[in-house]
Structure formats: C-alpha cells, structure tokens
Design an enzyme around this catalytic site. Sequence first.
Site, mmCIF file in Angstrom:
data_model
loop_
_atom_site.group_PDB
_atom_site.id
_atom_site.type_symbol
_atom_site.label_atom_id
_atom_site.label_comp_id
_atom_site.label_asym_id
_atom_site.label_seq_id
_atom_site.Cartn_x
_atom_site.Cartn_y
_atom_site.Cartn_z
ATOM 1 N N ASP A 187 0.836 -1.215 0.000
ATOM 2 C CA ASP A 187 0.000 0.000 0.000
ATOM 3 C C ASP A 187 0.871 1.265 0.000
ATOM 4 O OD1 ASP A 187 0.979 0.097 2.592
ATOM 5 O OD2 ASP A 187 -0.983 0.126 3.570
ATOM 6 N N HIS A 222 3.331 2.062 2.085
ATOM 7 C CA HIS A 222 3.798 2.573 3.383
ATOM 8 C C HIS A 222 5.310 2.415 3.567
ATOM 9 C CE1 HIS A 222 2.910 -1.573 5.462
ATOM 10 N NE2 HIS A 222 4.169 -1.528 5.115
#
Length: 260
Positions: free
Chosen positions: A136, A138
């Site tokens: 995602d 991160h």
Amino acid sequence: MEVVIRQNYNEMSKLAAQMVAELLNTKPNAVLGMATGSTPLGLYQELVRMYKQGQLDFSRVMTFNLDEYVGLPGNHPQSYAYFMQENFFRHVNVPAQNINVPSGTTSNYPAFCDWYEKRIAECGGIDLQILGIGSDGHIAFNEPTSSLSSRTRLKTLSKQTIDDNARFFERREDVPVYAITMGVGTILEARQLLLVASGKSKASAIAQAVEGPVTSMVTASALQLHRDATVIVDEDAASELTMREYYEFIYAAKPAAPRA
Ligand code: F6R
C-alpha cells in the site's frame, strides 16, 4: 532520488549491503535505522557474511528499529524485536545496549514515543535508514493518509497491511491491529535513506513512490523530498517504472557507483 535496478533479489541485497558497509567503513560509530519484514533479510544475511569474514565491525554501531507491533513482547516469535535478534543481532557484534527497538508492551505509549525520538536525537540522529515498502506504499507503518510530518507514534494498520502480514501468523486474527512506528518526519531526518523492494507485488507501490506525486496516500513518495535517498529494486519491483532507461543511464554513467 537515485533508483537502481538489479537483476534479482540477491543482487539487490548485495548492493544494499555494500552501501551499509561503505558507511561503516567511513563511520564505524554510525547510527543505523533498521527495518524488518521479508525484504531486508538478504541484506542482513550479506552483512552477517561480511562480519563473519572480518570485513565489518559493529562494535561501535548504534541501531534504531522503525517499528514494532503493539501487544507483542520482545520474546514473541512474531515481534520485530525477536525478528531482529534472530536474523541479525545474534550473528553480529552490536552491543546489546546499543540496540533500540520500539516497545510493543509499554504502559505509556506517548511517553515512550517521546523518549524514542529524544534518544535518536541524543545519539546524533540516524546516519542511514534502511526501509522496505508495503504494497500500500507505506514506509515503516505509516499507512496511507499518515502525515508526512509525523513522528514516532501509534498507528492503526490498514486492512491491506494486515492481509499482507497474515503470512507470518497462524491466523489472520492474530495480526496485531496497532503498531508503534517512527513517523515519516522522523524517517526524513535520517541523513541517508535506503529503500529496498523486490517482487511484482511491490511494482505498483514503487512506481507510485518514485514517479507519482508526493502524497500521504503513498507515504514512500515522501522519499522524493529527501536529498539523499536511494531505491534499490529487482526487475519485478521495477516492472511498472516508466523512466527505467534513464535510471540505468544515470547509474552506468556514475563513476564511483558501488557495484554488486
Ligand atoms: C517493517 C516495515 C514495513 C515493511 C513493509 C514491507 O519494519 O517497516 O514497512 O518494510 O511492510 O514488508 P516486506 O518486506 O515483508 O514486504
């Protein structure tokens, strides 16, 4: 940002280890920022190999880990403290008192987070921060919408991260929902950033982080704001980059470029 594409995971890991070794050879008392997860395992194995061959000495090194699951004590097999011990620290000579991993079991998280930030500053700041990237986008556990100025704090993991990390636990329900993590602002203060990524599952996150807009939706894109960030990817993780030829041209033309 420098983007380096290597043929495979091993080549990626070797080059990353070489960058860490270069720092330690010029600054034996360097402060290293450590990451966990599958991706840096090869990098740690290579550092351990160099240490065992007498090419590296960690006796003056200080380390700070990026993050830890909330609720897992350091002796829990899925805790990041345990991961670091098993995969790196027990094989090299970093003195125990020089190792810092955020606590997943403190009774006062805000106080601990303040202390962690102060401790990093007292040690002169992080010289080189190793990073992985979540699918995602991160870095550490700075999930989408994390402030790009954030500091060490508690974060709720995204559904995507819980799904991704379920492979390390017996059941998906066992994955902790909260983590203590350095913030994006904390990470950006390191003097050098080194992000490693491997595999097709990281291709989209890498393309967004390197070539997309700087956005809290992909916290790794904050590396674009750093003056000394290197991203080392294997072929699969590089597969959605559009400027690939340019990165290769720059790397080939760089006279002092480290070679794996
Ligand atoms: C772990 C960390 C995370 C991981 C990321 C990728 O300390 O900071 O951001 O780097 O979740 O994990 P792997 O490498 O397992 O795909």
